[in-house]
Structure formats: structure tokens, C-alpha cells
Design an enzyme around this catalytic site. Structure first.
Site, PDB file in Angstrom:
ATOM      1  CB  SER A  70      28.009  35.986  41.410  1.00 16.82           C
ATOM      2  OG  SER A  70      27.247  36.667  40.425  1.00 16.82           O
ATOM      3  CE1 TYR A  81      31.625  34.836  37.331  1.00 12.58           C
ATOM      4  CE2 TYR A  81      29.259  34.916  37.709  1.00 12.58           C
ATOM      5  CZ  TYR A  81      30.525  35.428  37.927  1.00 12.58           C
ATOM      6  OH  TYR A  81      30.692  36.523  38.739  1.00 12.58           O
TER       7      TYR A  81
HETATM    8  P1  NAD Z   1      38.432  41.555  37.738  1.00  9.04           P
HETATM    9  O1  NAD Z   1      38.658  40.931  36.406  1.00  9.04           O
HETATM   10  O2  NAD Z   1      38.540  43.027  37.915  1.00  9.04           O
HETATM   11  O3  NAD Z   1      39.371  40.888  38.836  1.00  9.04           O
HETATM   12  C1  NAD Z   1      39.649  39.517  38.845  1.00  9.04           C
HETATM   13  C2  NAD Z   1      40.905  39.294  39.660  1.00  9.04           C
HETATM   14  O4  NAD Z   1      41.197  37.893  39.642  1.00  9.04           O
HETATM   15  C3  NAD Z   1      42.134  40.002  39.090  1.00  9.04           C
HETATM   16  O5  NAD Z   1      42.961  40.456  40.140  1.00  9.04           O
HETATM   17  C4  NAD Z   1      42.820  38.885  38.312  1.00  9.04           C
HETATM   18  O6  NAD Z   1      44.216  39.095  38.130  1.00  9.04           O
HETATM   19  C5  NAD Z   1      42.543  37.712  39.230  1.00  9.04           C
HETATM   20  N1  NAD Z   1      42.687  36.420  38.582  1.00  9.04           N
HETATM   21  C6  NAD Z   1      42.098  35.976  37.433  1.00  9.04           C
HETATM   22  N2  NAD Z   1      42.530  34.741  37.153  1.00  9.04           N
HETATM   23  C7  NAD Z   1      43.388  34.389  38.143  1.00  9.04           C
HETATM   24  C8  NAD Z   1      44.161  33.225  38.412  1.00  9.04           C
HETATM   25  N3  NAD Z   1      44.165  32.162  37.593  1.00  9.04           N
HETATM   26  N4  NAD Z   1      44.948  33.221  39.513  1.00  9.04           N
HETATM   27  C9  NAD Z   1      44.994  34.291  40.351  1.00  9.04           C
HETATM   28  N5  NAD Z   1      44.285  35.409  40.144  1.00  9.04           N
HETATM   29  C10 NAD Z   1      43.494  35.456  39.051  1.00  9.04           C
HETATM   30  O7  NAD Z   1      36.979  41.030  38.166  1.00  9.04           O
HETATM   31  P2  NAD Z   1      35.970  41.452  39.337  1.00  9.04           P
HETATM   32  O8  NAD Z   1      34.730  41.883  38.674  1.00  9.04           O
HETATM   33  O9  NAD Z   1      36.616  42.324  40.346  1.00  9.04           O
HETATM   34  O10 NAD Z   1      35.687  40.005  39.955  1.00  9.04           O
HETATM   35  C11 NAD Z   1      36.096  39.611  41.243  1.00  9.04           C
HETATM   36  C12 NAD Z   1      35.153  38.538  41.748  1.00  9.04           C
HETATM   37  O11 NAD Z   1      33.839  39.093  41.887  1.00  9.04           O
HETATM   38  C13 NAD Z   1      35.009  37.344  40.802  1.00  9.04           C
HETATM   39  O12 NAD Z   1      34.957  36.156  41.539  1.00  9.04           O
HETATM   40  C14 NAD Z   1      33.684  37.611  40.111  1.00  9.04           C
HETATM   41  O13 NAD Z   1      33.073  36.438  39.674  1.00  9.04           O
HETATM   42  C15 NAD Z   1      32.919  38.253  41.247  1.00  9.04           C
HETATM   43  N6  NAD Z   1      31.772  39.056  40.807  1.00  9.04           N
HETATM   44  C16 NAD Z   1      31.924  40.127  39.979  1.00  9.04           C
HETATM   45  C17 NAD Z   1      30.799  40.852  39.611  1.00  9.04           C
HETATM   46  C18 NAD Z   1      30.881  42.067  38.724  1.00  9.04           C
HETATM   47  O14 NAD Z   1      29.818  42.577  38.310  1.00  9.04           O
HETATM   48  N7  NAD Z   1      32.062  42.580  38.416  1.00  9.04           N
HETATM   49  C19 NAD Z   1      29.540  40.471  40.063  1.00  9.04           C
HETATM   50  C20 NAD Z   1      29.433  39.375  40.893  1.00  9.04           C
HETATM   51  C21 NAD Z   1      30.550  38.673  41.278  1.00  9.04           C
END
Ligand code: NAD
Length: 260
Positions: free
Chosen positions: A142, A155
């Protein structure tokens, strides 16, 4: 471009992971999906990948908060599809609170899923990659793997830790054709962020539109969300032969979030 490769994308039932899984399949990789969600919706995603791209796609369940399930996920993909060539550690959760109010069980859950699970999948996948002398490990960190913000202690600790794990993975495998890199997205409009926007709108008495503008305006100078499709293209590049010497790096794709 990725024909014949097998990619496991954790947390690919939604958001960024789904965008990456689609981008990998579009380049010919067979894909293993993982994450939570409605079984019918997951099956529609899986079947859609096969129909749209002519690749093999499987769904493999694992709750990544459990170290054993994280480790055996790799073995299940080997059994149900093929050995993992491209491992994308993407699953993640968020919890926000001041440190003094942060529930310890939330700290443990965020660290387990966002950091420890990446260690367990990596240690399970590396021996096979080493035997084949080829592998790609892509850790979705991130912008918060590079800079801090208040209220996100677990986080931000996990994401900084993940950038560190990426560097060690790269160094230990530097003489092979196994690379490890981190991608550091800024704000991406996924369910994880929509919840933060809604919480903020409620707490500050704002409309969702105004809370969105405030969120982007205060940290992401482009004031545009990064998209899962754009992140998918970066993950495809990191999986390509052109990226064979790109290792140990942390790539921001963040609308200049980390530049000020
Ligand atoms: P999201 O909530 O859309 O997706 C998260 C995914 O992780 C889902 O498929 C969920 O089912 C899965 N998940 C959650 N807990 C789990 C577990 N215990 N076991 C297996 N799967 C699990 O979120 P996102 O925004 O797509 O995030 C994806 C990654 O990107 C994360 O690591 C997040 O920290 C990172 N990220 C997101 C952003 C943002 O702005 N959305 C920014 C930087 C980094």
C-alpha cells in the site's frame, strides 16, 4: 505472454485481487482464485475467466487468518490446478482506531491476514519455484507501506512489514529467476475503501460524495482513484520476462500519494 503459467491471487473474489486475476487471465495465465463471498458469485467469476480468456480457473478456499490454511493453500492449488509460478499476496483487511482504543484482537487479525499469511504462502511456494528456477512473488502492500497516517496502526505496521518481507524474499533468491516485488496502491475504490468513506461520511456528517472528495483531496493529488485494471497491468508487467531483473522493489501506483 503468460501462457502456461499458473497464478494464485489471494483475496481475488473482489476489488484489486479480482482486477489482477482478470489481467493475468487476459495474458493467458491459468488462475487460482481465493477469498470470501457468495458461492454463486464466485462460480460466475471463475467460469467467466475461463469463457472470456480460454484459460483454466479454479477457486480454492483458505481463510488466511489461519497460518495452516495459508500454507496449505499452495498445496491445494498444486493439486487442483498446477504448481504456483506467480504468487500474488493480495488479501487484506482494515481496522481504524486510535492506538489506545485499538482492540488487540483487531491488531492480531490485521497482522495475520495482511502480513503473516504472506510469509506462510511465500514459504510454501518458494521451494517449488526454486526447483523450477522461475517464480514471481507480488505483494500488494500500500502507499501505507511507505508512509504513515493516523488511526491505522495495524494496517500500516503490516504493510511496512510486507515491504520488508519483499526485500528479504528478493535478496534470498537474487541469483535465481525468482523475483519479489511490492505494489503500493493509493486509494482504489473497492469495498474496503467504500466502507471507510461511508464511516467517514457518518462521523463527519458529510454526503458520500463530499466524503469521497475529502478523502482523495487530502492525500491523493491526482484526485482520481487508482483502478484494479491499472494495478492488474502492473502485476502483469512484474510477471513478465521483461521484469526478470526487477526485484526487491516497492512500486507506488498512487496518484502521487507518497510524494508529499
Ligand atoms: P476488498 O475488500 O475488495 O478485497 C479483499 C479480498 O480479500 C476479498 O477477496 C476478501 O474476500 C479477501 N479476504 C479478506 N479476508 C480474508 C481471509 N481471512 N482469507 C482469505 N481472503 C480474505 O479490498 P481491496 O481494496 O481490493 O484490497 C486488496 C488489497 O489491496 C489489500 O491487501 C489492501 O490492503 C490493498 N490495498 C487497497 C487499497 C485501496 O484503496 N482499496 C489501497 C492500498 C492497498
Amino acid at each position: 505472454m503468460l501462457n502456461g503459467k499458473t497464478a494464485l491471487v489471494t483475496g481475488s473474489t473482489s476489488g484489486i485481487g479480482l482486477g489482477i486475476a482478470r489481467a493475468m487471465a487476459a495474458k493467458g495465465a491459468n488462475v487460482a482464485l481465493n477469498g470470501f463471498g457468495d458461492p454463486d458469485e464466485i462460480e460466475a467469476i471463475r467460469a467467466g475467466l475461463e469463457a472470456d480468456h480460454g484459460v483454466k480457473a479454479v477457486f480454492v478456499h483458505a481463510d488466511l487468518s489461519n497460518p495452516d490454511e495459508a500454507f496449505t493453500l499452495i498445496r491445494k492449488v498444486e493439486k487442483d490446478l498446477a504448481p504456483v509460478d506467480i504468487l500474488v499476496n493480495n488479501a487484506g483487511i482494515q481496522h481504524t482506531d486510535r492506538i489506545e482504543d485499538f482492540p488487540p484482537e483487531k491488531w492480531d487479525a490485521v497482522i495475520a491476514i495482511n502480513l503473516s499469511a504472506c510469509f506462510h504462502t511465500t514459504r510454501a511456494a518458494l521451494p517449488g519455484m526454486q526447483a523450477r528456477n522461475w517464480g514471481r512473488i507480488i505483494n500488494i502492500a500500500s502507499a501505507h507501506g511507505l508512509v504513515g497516517s493516523p488511526f491505522k496502526a495495524a494496517y500500516i505496521a503490516a504493510k511496512h512489514g510486507l515491504v520488508g518481507l519483499t526485500k528479504v524474499t528478493a535478496l534470498e533468491n537474487a541469483k535465481t529467476h525468482i523475483t519479489a516485488n511490492a505494489i503500493c496502491p493509493g486509494w482504489v475504490k473497492t469495498p474496503l475503501v467504500v466502507k471507510q468513506i461511508e464511516d467517514r461520511a457518518k462521523a463527519e456528517g458529510l454526503s458520500v460524495e463530499d466524503a469521497t472528495r475529502t478523502l482523495l483531496g487530502e492525500r491523493q493529488p491526482t484526485e482520481r482513484f487508482v483502478t484494479p485494471e491499472q494495478l492488474g497491468e502492473l502485476a502483469v508487467f512484474l510477471s513478465s520476462e521483461a521484469a526478470d531483473t526487477t526485484t526487491g522493489a516497492a512500486f507506488p501506483m498512487d496518484g502521487a500519494f507518497t510524494t508529499w
